[in-house]
Design a protein around this motif. Structure first.
Motif, PDB file in Angstrom:
ATOM      1  N   UNK A  82       0.811  -1.211   0.000  1.00  0.00           N
ATOM      2  CA  UNK A  82       0.000   0.000   0.000  1.00  0.00           C
ATOM      3  C   UNK A  82       0.845   1.262   0.000  1.00  0.00           C
ATOM      4  N   UNK A  83       1.849   1.316   0.873  1.00  0.00           N
ATOM      5  CA  UNK A  83       2.709   2.497   0.983  1.00  0.00           C
ATOM      6  C   UNK A  83       4.158   2.065   1.125  1.00  0.00           C
ATOM      7  N   UNK A  84       5.056   2.838   0.510  1.00  0.00           N
ATOM      8  CA  UNK A  84       6.483   2.712   0.781  1.00  0.00           C
ATOM      9  C   UNK A  84       6.903   4.081   1.291  1.00  0.00           C
ATOM     10  N   UNK A  85       7.268   4.135   2.555  1.00  0.00           N
ATOM     11  CA  UNK A  85       7.523   5.404   3.227  1.00  0.00           C
ATOM     12  C   UNK A  85       8.990   5.549   3.588  1.00  0.00           C
ATOM     13  N   UNK A  86       9.539   6.723   3.320  1.00  0.00           N
ATOM     14  CA  UNK A  86      10.899   7.055   3.726  1.00  0.00           C
ATOM     15  C   UNK A  86      10.810   8.317   4.566  1.00  0.00           C
ATOM     16  N   UNK A  87      11.411   8.258   5.738  1.00  0.00           N
ATOM     17  CA  UNK A  87      11.411   9.419   6.623  1.00  0.00           C
ATOM     18  C   UNK A  87      12.788   9.533   7.261  1.00  0.00           C
ATOM     19  N   UNK A  88      13.028  10.670   7.885  1.00  0.00           N
ATOM     20  CA  UNK A  88      14.273  10.827   8.633  1.00  0.00           C
ATOM     21  C   UNK A  88      13.937  11.440   9.979  1.00  0.00           C
ATOM     22  N   UNK A  89      14.734  11.091  10.955  1.00  0.00           N
ATOM     23  CA  UNK A  89      14.511  11.603  12.294  1.00  0.00           C
ATOM     24  C   UNK A  89      14.506  10.490  13.306  1.00  0.00           C
ATOM     25  N   UNK A  90      13.785  10.703  14.390  1.00  0.00           N
ATOM     26  CA  UNK A  90      13.707   9.743  15.482  1.00  0.00           C
ATOM     27  C   UNK A  90      12.857   8.547  15.063  1.00  0.00           C
ATOM     28  N   UNK A  91      13.409   7.360  15.192  1.00  0.00           N
ATOM     29  CA  UNK A  91      12.746   6.127  14.757  1.00  0.00           C
ATOM     30  C   UNK A  91      11.359   5.965  15.377  1.00  0.00           C
ATOM     31  N   UNK A  92      11.280   6.021  16.697  1.00  0.00           N
ATOM     32  CA  UNK A  92      10.005   5.790  17.384  1.00  0.00           C
ATOM     33  C   UNK A  92       8.978   6.863  17.043  1.00  0.00           C
ATOM     34  N   UNK A  93       9.404   8.107  16.946  1.00  0.00           N
ATOM     35  CA  UNK A  93       8.472   9.186  16.613  1.00  0.00           C
ATOM     36  C   UNK A  93       7.926   9.030  15.201  1.00  0.00           C
ATOM     37  N   UNK A  94       8.787   8.719  14.258  1.00  0.00           N
ATOM     38  CA  UNK A  94       8.354   8.577  12.861  1.00  0.00           C
ATOM     39  C   UNK A  94       7.408   7.385  12.703  1.00  0.00           C
ATOM     40  N   UNK A  95       7.704   6.289  13.373  1.00  0.00           N
ATOM     41  CA  UNK A  95       6.826   5.121  13.283  1.00  0.00           C
ATOM     42  C   UNK A  95       5.492   5.407  13.953  1.00  0.00           C
ATOM     43  N   UNK A  96       5.518   6.076  15.101  1.00  0.00           N
ATOM     44  CA  UNK A  96       4.276   6.430  15.792  1.00  0.00           C
ATOM     45  C   UNK A  96       3.406   7.351  14.928  1.00  0.00           C
ATOM     46  N   UNK A  97       4.022   8.318  14.273  1.00  0.00           N
ATOM     47  CA  UNK A  97       3.268   9.204  13.366  1.00  0.00           C
ATOM     48  C   UNK A  97       2.657   8.413  12.218  1.00  0.00           C
ATOM     49  N   UNK A  98       3.415   7.481  11.669  1.00  0.00           N
ATOM     50  CA  UNK A  98       2.904   6.655  10.572  1.00  0.00           C
ATOM     51  C   UNK A  98       1.753   5.775  11.034  1.00  0.00           C
ATOM     52  N   UNK A  99       1.851   5.248  12.231  1.00  0.00           N
ATOM     53  CA  UNK A  99       0.780   4.423  12.800  1.00  0.00           C
ATOM     54  C   UNK A  99      -0.517   5.219  12.836  1.00  0.00           C
ATOM     55  N   UNK A 100      -0.434   6.431  13.348  1.00  0.00           N
ATOM     56  CA  UNK A 100      -1.619   7.284  13.472  1.00  0.00           C
ATOM     57  C   UNK A 100      -2.143   7.728  12.108  1.00  0.00           C
ATOM     58  N   UNK A 101      -1.248   8.099  11.223  1.00  0.00           N
ATOM     59  CA  UNK A 101      -1.649   8.635   9.918  1.00  0.00           C
ATOM     60  C   UNK A 101      -2.247   7.578   8.990  1.00  0.00           C
ATOM     61  N   UNK A 102      -1.710   6.361   9.030  1.00  0.00           N
ATOM     62  CA  UNK A 102      -2.131   5.322   8.088  1.00  0.00           C
ATOM     63  C   UNK A 102      -2.999   4.227   8.707  1.00  0.00           C
ATOM     64  N   UNK A 103      -3.314   4.329   9.968  1.00  0.00           N
ATOM     65  CA  UNK A 103      -4.163   3.324  10.609  1.00  0.00           C
ATOM     66  C   UNK A 103      -3.482   1.977  10.755  1.00  0.00           C
ATOM     67  N   UNK A 104      -2.222   1.985  11.101  1.00  0.00           N
ATOM     68  CA  UNK A 104      -1.442   0.754  11.279  1.00  0.00           C
ATOM     69  C   UNK A 104      -1.867   0.081  12.580  1.00  0.00           C
TER      70      UNK A 104
END
Length: 141
Positions: A82-104
């Motif tokens: 569904x998505x291939x996401x690339x981000x930079x920054x704090x691992x836990x923060x970026x994953x948490x944001x993705x969880x909320x944004x994409x309904x993980x």
């Protein structure tokens, strides 16, 4: 429990393909969405004032290369990604944001069981911040 959207976090090493395959193997029988994410270190924050290079150009190149590698990983599984996401920054923060944004509702990530991982473990950070189920996959050293 039935998962609806699985996020596989990869570091783009040789172990990444096995993690993506594990995510696909879980997603397929559940009819779940599968997404991939790679979190890169924010090099501009690390080196500000220390070196004189064009960090924007370097960062863009790193992001483009990571996106290309994620797209290649996505092509090697037998479920749609569904998505291939690339981000930079704090691992836990970026994953948490993705969880909320994409309904993980499930995060899959790997963990090396070696000396360095004992000292510097991103797994602990993820476990303490991730608000959904996690599957931590031991990876060979």
């Amino acid at each position: 429990m039935s998962y609806k959207h699985i996020l596989v976090a990869v570091d783009l090493s040789a172990d990444s393909e096995s993690l993506v395959q594990k995510g696909a193997a879980l997603a397929k029988p559940l009819g779940a969405k599968l997404s991939l994410i790679h979190i890169d270190v924010n090099y501009a924050q690390l080196y500000t004032g220390l070196i004189d290079v064009n960090m924007v150009e370097t960062r863009n190149h790193i992001i483009d290369e990571a996106q290309s590698q994620l797209n290649t990983l996505a092509k090697h599984v037998d479920v749609p990604v569904t998505n291939t996401l690339v981000a930079s920054g704090d691992l836990a923060e970026e994953i948490t944001e993705s969880i909320q944004h994409f309904g993980i509702d499930l995060v899959i990530c790997g963990h090396h069981q070696d000396f360095w991982s004992t000292l510097i473990s991103s797994a602990k950070q993820l476990i303490n911040k991730t608000p959904v189920d996690m599957l931590m996959v031991p990876l060979p050293n």
